[in-house]
Scaffold this motif. Structure first.
Motif: not given
Length: 326
Positions: A210-224
């Motif tokens: 589960w990836w997280l992007q804020v604005g233009i920045d991809v911040l990282g992910y929660w592994p499933s």
């Protein structure tokens, strides 16, 4: 790690690229490649928590269930929650995108928090899983009243797993520019310029994160792998505001701008361009939104008809305790 690909059907929102997120710590420098910024945890931060094990966690509830978003006051603690939210149900969801208005509501020091966020959820009872992201003012956690970017997750209805930001294992940050838990540089002014952030959470169909992007920045992910009911998809998504207070009586903590939805743009807080991600990895408008505010005389939510530039949107918020909200 990088996402295998982004969801299709994104709105062309020029504000995202034209106004990338800035944080106060950016005035002091930046982090080099292959590192990430981590907010310093100080001794006094931990001592403010009820215990070391509870540091950075939400308070558990005695009857956790998905409906705890609607009736959270049934908890075993003395923390009272109120929400003004929009919700989508009835499908398998693989993420959401929304643009969230930024404010700095008034919160009494040591007496809870105020936030605006997205919730992605699945499961029932003690098996509720959530992924959450947004902004919050939380003096007890951060020891100030700044508006801060935050994330949260749990797989057991806030009982033992999950935490805010990077205070425990779970979220894997890959971005060296944004500090999760860091203060934002600009917030909206009542009747004046408005600030906002775009949040995108989506499930990578190839690798399952589960990836997280804020604005233009991809911040990282929660592994499933850290989830049970969100390992495949979500069953519900929520957007809106929440306040929590340790007072048994009605609190005067502001939600959003501290003003009711009917005041409209530049005065009430909003969330716009609300979208969900379907099994084809495409962003689309939700089929319907259910609106909920437990005490509308204190905090309320109001939906708006879809428009070409705002998509599906809501206004929400309120002042809390008042003559109409005793």
């Amino acid at each position: 790690m990088r996402p295998s690909y982004h969801p299709g059907g994104l709105y062309d929102d020029s504000n995202i690229a034209a106004h990338p997120i800035t944080q106060i710590w950016h005035q002091k420098g930046k982090c080099p490649e292959n590192t990430i910024p981590i907010r310093r945890t100080k001794e006094e931060d931990v001592l403010r928590a009820s215990s070391i094990k509870r540091y950075g966690k939400k308070r558990p509830m005695s009857t956790p269930k998905l409906a705890s978003i609607y009736e959270p006051d049934a908890g075993a603690t003395n923390t009272h929650h109120q929400h003004a939210i929009a919700s989508a149900y009835g499908e398998k969801y693989y993420g959401t995108r929304a643009t969230v208005n930024l404010w700095q509501p008034t919160v009494e020091r040591g007496n809870g928090f105020s936030l605006a966020q997205l919730w992605i959820g699945g499961g029932l009872g003690n098996d509720i899983n959530t992924i959450e992201a947004g902004w919050q003012v939380y003096p007890a956690l951060y020891h100030d009243s700044n508006t801060r970017l935050f994330i949260f997750w749990t797989r057991d209805a806030y009982q033992r797993t999950g935490c805010y930001n990077l205070n425990c294992q779970g979220f894997i940050q890959t971005n060296n520019r944004i500090a999760i838990g860091g203060s934002v540089s600009h917030v909206s002014r009542y009747g004046g310029p408005q600030s906002e952030l775009s949040f995108l959470i989506w499930k990578d169909p190839k690798h399952g994160m589960w990836w997280l992007q804020v604005g233009i920045d991809v911040l990282g992910y929660w592994p499933s792998s850290i989830f049970s009911n969100l390992a495949d998809s979500a069953s519900d998504i929520h957007w809106g505001g929440e306040v929590a207070s340790h007072n048994a009586r009605q609190t005067s903590i502001q939600m959003g701008s501290g003003h009711f939805p009917q005041e409209g743009f530049s005065k009430a807080s909003y969330i716009r361009n609300i979208q969900v991600i379907d099994s084809s990895n495409d962003l689309k408008l939700p089929n319907r939104l259910d609106l909920f505010a437990k005490r509308p005389n204190c905090y309320n939510v109001q939906g708006g008809a879809s428009s070409s530039d705002w998509g599906t949107y809501i206004y929400y918020g309120g002042p809390g305790k008042s003559p109409n909200c005793p």
